[in-house]
Write a protein that holds these residues in place. Sequence first.
Motif, short mmCIF file in Angstrom:
data_model
loop_
_atom_site.label_atom_id
_atom_site.label_comp_id
_atom_site.label_asym_id
_atom_site.label_seq_id
_atom_site.Cartn_x
_atom_site.Cartn_y
_atom_site.Cartn_z
N THR A 140 20.42 -1.77 -3.13
CA THR A 140 20.38 -2.00 -4.58
C THR A 140 21.01 -0.79 -5.25
O THR A 140 21.28 0.23 -4.60
N TRP A 141 21.25 -0.89 -6.56
CA TRP A 141 21.91 0.20 -7.26
C TRP A 141 20.88 1.17 -7.84
O TRP A 141 20.66 1.26 -9.04
N ASN A 168 22.59 -5.97 -3.65
CA ASN A 168 21.64 -6.96 -4.14
C ASN A 168 21.26 -6.62 -5.58
O ASN A 168 20.72 -5.55 -5.85
N GLU A 169 21.57 -7.52 -6.49
CA GLU A 169 21.25 -7.33 -7.89
C GLU A 169 19.84 -7.88 -8.15
O GLU A 169 19.67 -9.04 -8.50
N LYS A 172 18.49 -7.80 -13.99
CA LYS A 172 19.61 -8.03 -14.89
C LYS A 172 20.29 -6.73 -15.31
O LYS A 172 21.47 -6.73 -15.65
N SER A 174 21.08 -4.09 -13.48
CA SER A 174 22.17 -3.74 -12.56
C SER A 174 23.34 -4.69 -12.73
O SER A 174 24.50 -4.31 -12.58
N THR A 175 23.07 -5.96 -13.03
CA THR A 175 24.14 -6.94 -13.23
C THR A 175 25.01 -6.54 -14.41
O THR A 175 26.23 -6.62 -14.36
N PHE A 178 26.72 -2.62 -13.68
CA PHE A 178 27.49 -2.23 -12.51
C PHE A 178 28.83 -2.94 -12.43
O PHE A 178 28.90 -4.14 -12.62
N ARG A 198 28.14 -9.33 -3.73
CA ARG A 198 26.82 -9.16 -4.32
C ARG A 198 25.91 -10.35 -4.06
O ARG A 198 26.37 -11.49 -4.01
N PHE A 201 21.54 -11.93 -9.22
CA PHE A 201 20.18 -11.93 -9.77
C PHE A 201 19.65 -13.36 -9.78
O PHE A 201 20.33 -14.29 -10.21
#
Length: 228
Positions: A140-141, A168-169, A172, A174-175, A178, A198, A201
């Motif tokens: 994940t971020w 893996n998002e 929301k 990170s979506t 990123f 990816r 989400f």
Amino acid sequence: MGEIIMITSGKGGVGKTTATALMGVQLSRLDKRVVMIDMDFGLRNLDLQFCMDERIRYNIADVLQGVCAPKQTYLRIGANLDMIPGSKSYDFAISEYALGKLMSQLRRQFDYVLIDTPAGITNIHQKLLPFVDDAIIITTWDKASLSDAVSMCRFLHTRDIQTYLILNELNKISTNRFMTKEILVFCDKYLNCEYLGRLPFQKNFMYVDTSKKIRNIADICSKIEKEE
């Protein structure tokens, strides 16, 4: 001969099992024979992704200990998709001979063997590495997950394992924040591995619906096929 792919991560809770399940479903839709193995001993939940927990009679530990044949553990998910469930017990040693024999048999029987592993660098990873063709790291971020992904990637490279990354998002944020360019820079600068794509989400994503097509997964699996 089939390909054996280890799905792993440095940090726990980043979506390894979800990724394994989604890739298994998509690859089977591409007319590939796929088996998924849950090797996260003591914490198995790949069966829960498909609501198969009540159908388990034997598991991966039973195979490795010679209690049953591999085919007796198979849970049929779809026409081209099977699963070998994990064990809730930690209390047994993995025989390298038994593991090698199982991997050799599955390689002959299936096009893809997807192995869901524990988080971190464990004894299970050490035992699997001689039989694995590729590894996919899920992250994940966030700083902890990315830092652990770097450590895992370096470990795999020292063992000459071809390594890939999936983001893996999980939320929301990170979506929205990123960008693909940043992912590619991270993979090139810190991981020296290929970015596959990816996991989007998903709101209230509790289990895998085999009738539902999840965006991005088709592209990820197409890249996997091309690499093989």
